[in-house]
Design a protein around this motif. Structure first.
Motif, PDB file in Angstrom:
ATOM      1  N   GLN A 140       0.836  -1.183   0.000  1.00  0.00           N
ATOM      2  CA  GLN A 140       0.000   0.000   0.000  1.00  0.00           C
ATOM      3  C   GLN A 140       0.879   1.244   0.000  1.00  0.00           C
ATOM      4  N   VAL A 141       0.635   2.114  -0.940  1.00  0.00           N
ATOM      5  CA  VAL A 141       1.411   3.341  -1.033  1.00  0.00           C
ATOM      6  C   VAL A 141       0.924   4.342   0.000  1.00  0.00           C
ATOM      7  N   GLN A 142       1.873   4.953   0.687  1.00  0.00           N
ATOM      8  CA  GLN A 142       1.535   5.999   1.643  1.00  0.00           C
ATOM      9  C   GLN A 142       2.261   7.271   1.282  1.00  0.00           C
ATOM     10  N   LEU A 143       1.535   8.369   1.336  1.00  0.00           N
ATOM     11  CA  LEU A 143       2.099   9.694   1.079  1.00  0.00           C
ATOM     12  C   LEU A 143       1.847  10.557   2.310  1.00  0.00           C
ATOM     13  N   VAL A 144       2.886  11.218   2.788  1.00  0.00           N
ATOM     14  CA  VAL A 144       2.756  12.047   3.986  1.00  0.00           C
ATOM     15  C   VAL A 144       3.307  13.434   3.687  1.00  0.00           C
ATOM     16  N   GLU A 145       2.427  14.420   3.749  1.00  0.00           N
ATOM     17  CA  GLU A 145       2.833  15.802   3.499  1.00  0.00           C
ATOM     18  C   GLU A 145       3.296  16.472   4.795  1.00  0.00           C
ATOM     19  N   SER A 146       4.173  17.431   4.636  1.00  0.00           N
ATOM     20  CA  SER A 146       4.617  18.241   5.768  1.00  0.00           C
ATOM     21  C   SER A 146       5.079  19.593   5.238  1.00  0.00           C
ATOM     22  N   GLY A 147       5.307  20.521   6.169  1.00  0.00           N
ATOM     23  CA  GLY A 147       5.843  21.825   5.787  1.00  0.00           C
ATOM     24  C   GLY A 147       4.833  22.947   5.750  1.00  0.00           C
ATOM     25  N   GLY A 148       3.567  22.613   5.960  1.00  0.00           N
ATOM     26  CA  GLY A 148       2.558  23.661   5.980  1.00  0.00           C
ATOM     27  C   GLY A 148       2.684  24.519   7.228  1.00  0.00           C
ATOM     28  N   GLY A 149       1.925  25.607   7.249  1.00  0.00           N
ATOM     29  CA  GLY A 149       1.960  26.485   8.412  1.00  0.00           C
ATOM     30  C   GLY A 149       1.365  27.831   8.098  1.00  0.00           C
ATOM     31  N   LEU A 150       1.612  28.768   9.004  1.00  0.00           N
ATOM     32  CA  LEU A 150       1.120  30.132   8.860  1.00  0.00           C
ATOM     33  C   LEU A 150       2.251  31.028   8.367  1.00  0.00           C
ATOM     34  N   VAL A 151       1.989  31.786   7.323  1.00  0.00           N
ATOM     35  CA  VAL A 151       2.996  32.673   6.756  1.00  0.00           C
ATOM     36  C   VAL A 151       2.319  33.976   6.341  1.00  0.00           C
ATOM     37  N   GLN A 152       3.062  35.056   6.390  1.00  0.00           N
ATOM     38  CA  GLN A 152       2.525  36.327   5.931  1.00  0.00           C
ATOM     39  C   GLN A 152       2.531  36.400   4.411  1.00  0.00           C
ATOM     40  N   ALA A 153       1.640  37.192   3.877  1.00  0.00           N
ATOM     41  CA  ALA A 153       1.612  37.398   2.433  1.00  0.00           C
ATOM     42  C   ALA A 153       2.980  37.876   1.964  1.00  0.00           C
ATOM     43  N   GLY A 154       3.435  37.289   0.865  1.00  0.00           N
ATOM     44  CA  GLY A 154       4.763  37.592   0.353  1.00  0.00           C
ATOM     45  C   GLY A 154       5.833  36.645   0.830  1.00  0.00           C
ATOM     46  N   GLY A 155       5.504  35.822   1.803  1.00  0.00           N
ATOM     47  CA  GLY A 155       6.465  34.881   2.357  1.00  0.00           C
ATOM     48  C   GLY A 155       6.549  33.603   1.552  1.00  0.00           C
ATOM     49  N   VAL A 165      -0.163  30.094 -10.204  1.00  0.00           N
ATOM     50  CA  VAL A 165       1.048  29.868  -9.406  1.00  0.00           C
ATOM     51  C   VAL A 165       2.319  29.877 -10.247  1.00  0.00           C
ATOM     52  N   LYS A 166       2.175  29.991 -11.548  1.00  0.00           N
ATOM     53  CA  LYS A 166       3.348  30.008 -12.418  1.00  0.00           C
ATOM     54  C   LYS A 166       4.270  31.157 -12.043  1.00  0.00           C
ATOM     55  N   GLY A 167       5.554  30.857 -11.959  1.00  0.00           N
ATOM     56  CA  GLY A 167       6.535  31.859 -11.595  1.00  0.00           C
ATOM     57  C   GLY A 167       6.696  32.039 -10.100  1.00  0.00           C
ATOM     58  N   ARG A 168       5.801  31.462  -9.312  1.00  0.00           N
ATOM     59  CA  ARG A 168       5.888  31.569  -7.849  1.00  0.00           C
ATOM     60  C   ARG A 168       6.149  30.225  -7.188  1.00  0.00           C
ATOM     61  N   PHE A 169       5.594  29.158  -7.737  1.00  0.00           N
ATOM     62  CA  PHE A 169       5.735  27.813  -7.168  1.00  0.00           C
ATOM     63  C   PHE A 169       6.642  26.974  -8.053  1.00  0.00           C
ATOM     64  N   THR A 170       7.374  26.060  -7.411  1.00  0.00           N
ATOM     65  CA  THR A 170       8.226  25.134  -8.143  1.00  0.00           C
ATOM     66  C   THR A 170       8.088  23.739  -7.555  1.00  0.00           C
ATOM     67  N   ILE A 171       7.782  22.782  -8.416  1.00  0.00           N
ATOM     68  CA  ILE A 171       7.711  21.387  -7.985  1.00  0.00           C
ATOM     69  C   ILE A 171       9.018  20.699  -8.354  1.00  0.00           C
ATOM     70  N   GLN A 213       7.997  24.188  -3.632  1.00  0.00           N
ATOM     71  CA  GLN A 213       8.502  25.453  -3.118  1.00  0.00           C
ATOM     72  C   GLN A 213       7.517  26.543  -3.498  1.00  0.00           C
ATOM     73  N   MET A 214       7.028  27.249  -2.494  1.00  0.00           N
ATOM     74  CA  MET A 214       6.018  28.281  -2.718  1.00  0.00           C
ATOM     75  C   MET A 214       6.573  29.629  -2.279  1.00  0.00           C
ATOM     76  N   ASN A 215       6.713  30.520  -3.213  1.00  0.00           N
ATOM     77  CA  ASN A 215       7.211  31.871  -2.939  1.00  0.00           C
ATOM     78  C   ASN A 215       6.132  32.907  -3.224  1.00  0.00           C
ATOM     79  N   SER A 216       6.327  34.094  -2.705  1.00  0.00           N
ATOM     80  CA  SER A 216       5.390  35.202  -2.935  1.00  0.00           C
ATOM     81  C   SER A 216       3.956  34.778  -2.664  1.00  0.00           C
ATOM     82  N   LEU A 217       3.764  34.149  -1.535  1.00  0.00           N
ATOM     83  CA  LEU A 217       2.442  33.621  -1.210  1.00  0.00           C
ATOM     84  C   LEU A 217       1.407  34.722  -1.056  1.00  0.00           C
ATOM     85  N   LYS A 218       0.190  34.400  -1.478  1.00  0.00           N
ATOM     86  CA  LYS A 218      -0.936  35.317  -1.424  1.00  0.00           C
ATOM     87  C   LYS A 218      -2.023  34.722  -0.540  1.00  0.00           C
TER      88      LYS A 218
END
Length: 125
Positions: A1-16, A64-70, A82-87
Motif C-alpha cells: 500500500q502506497v503511503q504519502l505524507v505531506e509536511s511543511g505547511g503552516g502560517l505565513v505572511q503574504a509575500g512569504g 502559481v506560475k513563476g511563484r511555485f516550483t515542484i 517550493q512556494m514563494n510570494s504567497l498570497k
C-alpha cells in the motif's frame, strides 16, 4: 500500500515562502508522476502543480506560475513544492498525489491513484 505524507505547511505572511514536502513509501516517487493539489474551504480540490515520471516535464496552474516550483528527489523518495510570494488566496489544505499508471504531469485528479492526508497552508494579509 502506497503511503504519502505531506509536511511543511503552516502560517505565513503574504509575500512569504513555504516549502512543502511529500514523503512516499517504497519507490513510489521514482515510478510515478507526482502532483500537488489544494482545497480551500467551500471549494473543490484544484490542481496546483505536477511533475512527470522522468522529471522532464512540469505543469502548473496559471495562478502559481513563476511563484511555485515542484521538484523531486528520487533517492529520498520525496517530492517538494517550493512556494514563494504567497498570497492570501493560496491558503488551503495542500495534498500530494501519485500516479504510477501515468507518467505525464497531468492536471486531472482522476489520473492520480494515491493521495496524502494534506497539510494546511495559511496566509495572512
Amino acid at each position: 500500500q502506497v503511503q504519502l505524507v505531506e509536511s511543511g505547511g503552516g502560517l505565513v505572511q503574504a509575500g512569504g515562502s513555504l516549502r512543502l514536502s511529500c514523503a512516499a513509501s517504497g519507490r513510489t516517487v521514482s515510478k510515478s508522476a507526482m502532483g500537488w493539489f489544494r482545497q480551500a474551504p467551500g471549494k473543490e480540490r484544484e490542481f496546483v502543480a505536477a511533475i512527470s515520471r522522468g522529471s522532464s516535464n512540469t505543469n502548473y496552474q496559471d495562478s502559481v506560475k513563476g511563484r511555485f516550483t515542484i521538484s523531486r528527489d528520487n533517492a529520498n523518495n520525496t517530492v517538494y513544492l517550493q512556494m514563494n510570494s504567497l498570497k492570501p488566496e493560496d491558503a488551503a489544505v495542500y495534498y500530494c498525489a501519485a500516479s504510477p499508471r501515468f507518467g505525464l504531469a497531468r492536471n486531472d485528479r482522476n489520473f492520480y491513484d494515491y493521495w496524502g492526508r494534506g497539510t494546511q497552508v495559511t496566509v495572512s494579509s
